[in-house]
Scaffold this motif. Structure first.
Motif, short mmCIF file in Angstrom:
data_model
loop_
_atom_site.label_atom_id
_atom_site.label_comp_id
_atom_site.label_asym_id
_atom_site.label_seq_id
_atom_site.Cartn_x
_atom_site.Cartn_y
_atom_site.Cartn_z
N ALA A 68 10.83 -0.06 -9.06
CA ALA A 68 10.91 1.41 -9.12
C ALA A 68 10.63 2.02 -7.76
CB ALA A 68 9.92 1.95 -10.16
N VAL A 69 9.67 1.48 -7.02
CA VAL A 69 9.39 1.97 -5.67
C VAL A 69 10.64 1.84 -4.80
CG1 VAL A 69 8.08 1.51 -3.56
CG2 VAL A 69 6.90 1.57 -5.76
N ALA A 70 11.29 0.68 -4.89
CA ALA A 70 12.51 0.46 -4.10
C ALA A 70 13.61 1.43 -4.51
CB ALA A 70 12.98 -0.98 -4.28
N ARG A 71 13.76 1.65 -5.80
CA ARG A 71 14.81 2.55 -6.29
C ARG A 71 14.56 3.99 -5.82
NH1 ARG A 71 14.24 1.13 -10.99
NH2 ARG A 71 12.97 2.83 -11.84
N ILE A 72 13.32 4.42 -5.85
CA ILE A 72 12.99 5.78 -5.41
C ILE A 72 13.28 5.93 -3.92
CG2 ILE A 72 11.07 7.38 -5.06
CD1 ILE A 72 9.89 6.09 -7.71
N ILE A 124 12.56 1.17 10.56
CA ILE A 124 11.26 1.31 9.91
C ILE A 124 10.89 0.08 9.10
CG2 ILE A 124 10.00 2.63 8.15
CD1 ILE A 124 11.44 5.12 9.10
N LEU A 125 11.88 -0.56 8.48
CA LEU A 125 11.59 -1.68 7.58
C LEU A 125 12.09 -3.02 8.12
CD1 LEU A 125 12.45 -0.03 4.13
CD2 LEU A 125 10.21 -0.28 5.19
N ASP A 126 13.39 -3.17 8.26
CA ASP A 126 13.97 -4.50 8.50
C ASP A 126 13.47 -5.16 9.78
OD1 ASP A 126 15.38 -3.81 6.24
OD2 ASP A 126 17.26 -3.41 7.27
N VAL A 164 0.35 -3.92 3.89
CA VAL A 164 1.54 -3.27 4.45
C VAL A 164 2.07 -2.26 3.44
CG1 VAL A 164 2.18 -5.28 5.85
CG2 VAL A 164 3.13 -5.03 3.55
N GLY A 165 2.83 -1.30 3.91
CA GLY A 165 3.44 -0.34 3.00
C GLY A 165 4.26 -1.04 1.93
N ALA A 166 4.20 -0.52 0.72
CA ALA A 166 4.86 -1.18 -0.42
C ALA A 166 6.35 -1.39 -0.19
CB ALA A 166 4.64 -0.35 -1.68
N LEU A 167 6.99 -0.51 0.57
CA LEU A 167 8.43 -0.66 0.81
C LEU A 167 8.75 -1.92 1.60
CD1 LEU A 167 9.60 2.99 1.58
CD2 LEU A 167 10.04 1.63 -0.47
N HIS A 168 7.77 -2.45 2.31
CA HIS A 168 8.00 -3.69 3.06
C HIS A 168 8.03 -4.92 2.16
CE1 HIS A 168 7.77 -1.96 7.11
NE2 HIS A 168 6.83 -1.17 6.63
N SER A 179 0.82 -1.21 0.00
CA SER A 179 0.00 0.00 0.00
C SER A 179 0.86 1.26 0.00
CB SER A 179 -0.90 0.02 1.25
OG SER A 179 -0.14 0.38 2.39
N MET A 180 0.17 2.38 -0.12
CA MET A 180 0.75 3.67 0.24
C MET A 180 -0.17 4.26 1.31
SD MET A 180 2.36 5.49 -3.13
CE MET A 180 3.05 6.78 -2.08
N HIS A 181 0.42 4.60 2.45
CA HIS A 181 -0.38 5.09 3.57
C HIS A 181 -1.00 6.45 3.27
CE1 HIS A 181 1.60 1.81 5.47
NE2 HIS A 181 2.72 2.44 5.73
N LEU A 182 -0.28 7.27 2.50
CA LEU A 182 -0.73 8.61 2.15
C LEU A 182 -0.50 8.82 0.66
CD1 LEU A 182 0.96 10.45 5.15
CD2 LEU A 182 -1.51 10.12 4.86
#
Length: 252
Positions: free
Chosen positions: A180-184, A200-202, A226-230, A15-18
């Motif tokens: 791309a999300v990870a790269r950003i 925040i992540l690991d 969960v947030g996409a970065l996870h 997801s994106m929270h915001l």
């Protein structure tokens, strides 16, 4: 971005929270995932975290002042709300300052979780959380003071960066482009600081993996949001689970 764990009734949604206020669009797989699910699992319950934002008398954000350049601290104070649960700045825990500060320079609207919660409450769909507010606070409390100060200094050196990053990430997320999300994220100054990424992540991914494993035998169709970065990069939630996860195609 929308994944199924084979042999189970569990799916994962990044997801994106915001969302940026300039682009409120959600991709079709958000509603599809919600409609598929019989029960929802979110990261944590934001209102329950509010009491943890305030520090003890000697542990407030003022301890950061000597670690942040004077002009940056002055500008941060000027931008800080003077009323409400986030005021005053001096009373907040340092990690709370770090989490809140970027949002002061963003134009935001509700993202996935607030929308899904409204739908779930309207439809009587059950939901729960992967972690408690106390566990969130403990994870963020692990960020060293000098790292928090470094992140705030980076932020105040370019207050336009949080909005630019949010807009780029939202565009990549709409395309379900996890690389791309990870790269950003990797290009974002705050995430160049390993202690922040770890907290925040690991660390949270490892905790959540244990709890998602407990969901795998369930017969109920369960959507974990969960947030996409996870879901991307080293140590992501899928990797911590030690299970394969397959993308769900549009026609499934």
């Amino acid at each position: 971005m929308y994944l199924h764990i084979p042999g189970t009734n569990v799916r994962l949604l990044g997801s994106m929270h915001l969302f940026p206020a300039s682009s409120r669009r959600t991709p079709p797989w958000i509603e599809e995932a919600y409609d598929w699910a019989e029960t929802l699992v979110f990261e944590s319950d934001p209102p329950t975290i509010l009491p943890f934002l305030k520090a003890d008398v000697e542990g407030g954000a003022q301890v950061l002042q000597s670690l942040v350049p004077a002009d940056a601290w002055t500008r941060l104070q000027a931008a800080w709300p003077t009323e409400g649960p986030l005021a005053p700045l001096a009373d907040l825990r340092p990690w709370a300052t770090l989490i809140v500060a970027p949002t002061l320079f963003q134009q935001l609207v509700d993202g996935v979780e607030p929308r899904m919660l409204r739908w779930a409450n309207a439809h009587g769909k059950p939901y729960r959380y992967l972690e408690t507010a106390s566990e969130v606070a403990d994870a963020l409390e692990s960020i060293p003071l000098d790292t928090v100060a470094a992140a705030l200094s980076l932020l105040m050196s370019d207050t336009g960066e949080p909005q630019r990053t949010l807009e780029r990430m939202h565009a990549a997320w709409l395309e379900a482009d996890l690389p791309a999300v990870a790269r950003i994220a990797d290009e974002s100054p705050i995430f160049t600081l390993p202690a922040i990424r770890h907290a925040i992540l690991d660390a949270r991914n490892r905790l959540w993996a244990q709890r998602v494993r407990d969901l795998l035998p369930q017969a109920q169709r369960t959507l974990v949001v969960v947030g996409a970065l996870h879901l991307c990069g080293p140590g992501n939630l899928v990797e911590c689970l030690g299970r394969a996860a397959q993308p769900i195609l549009d026609d499934e």
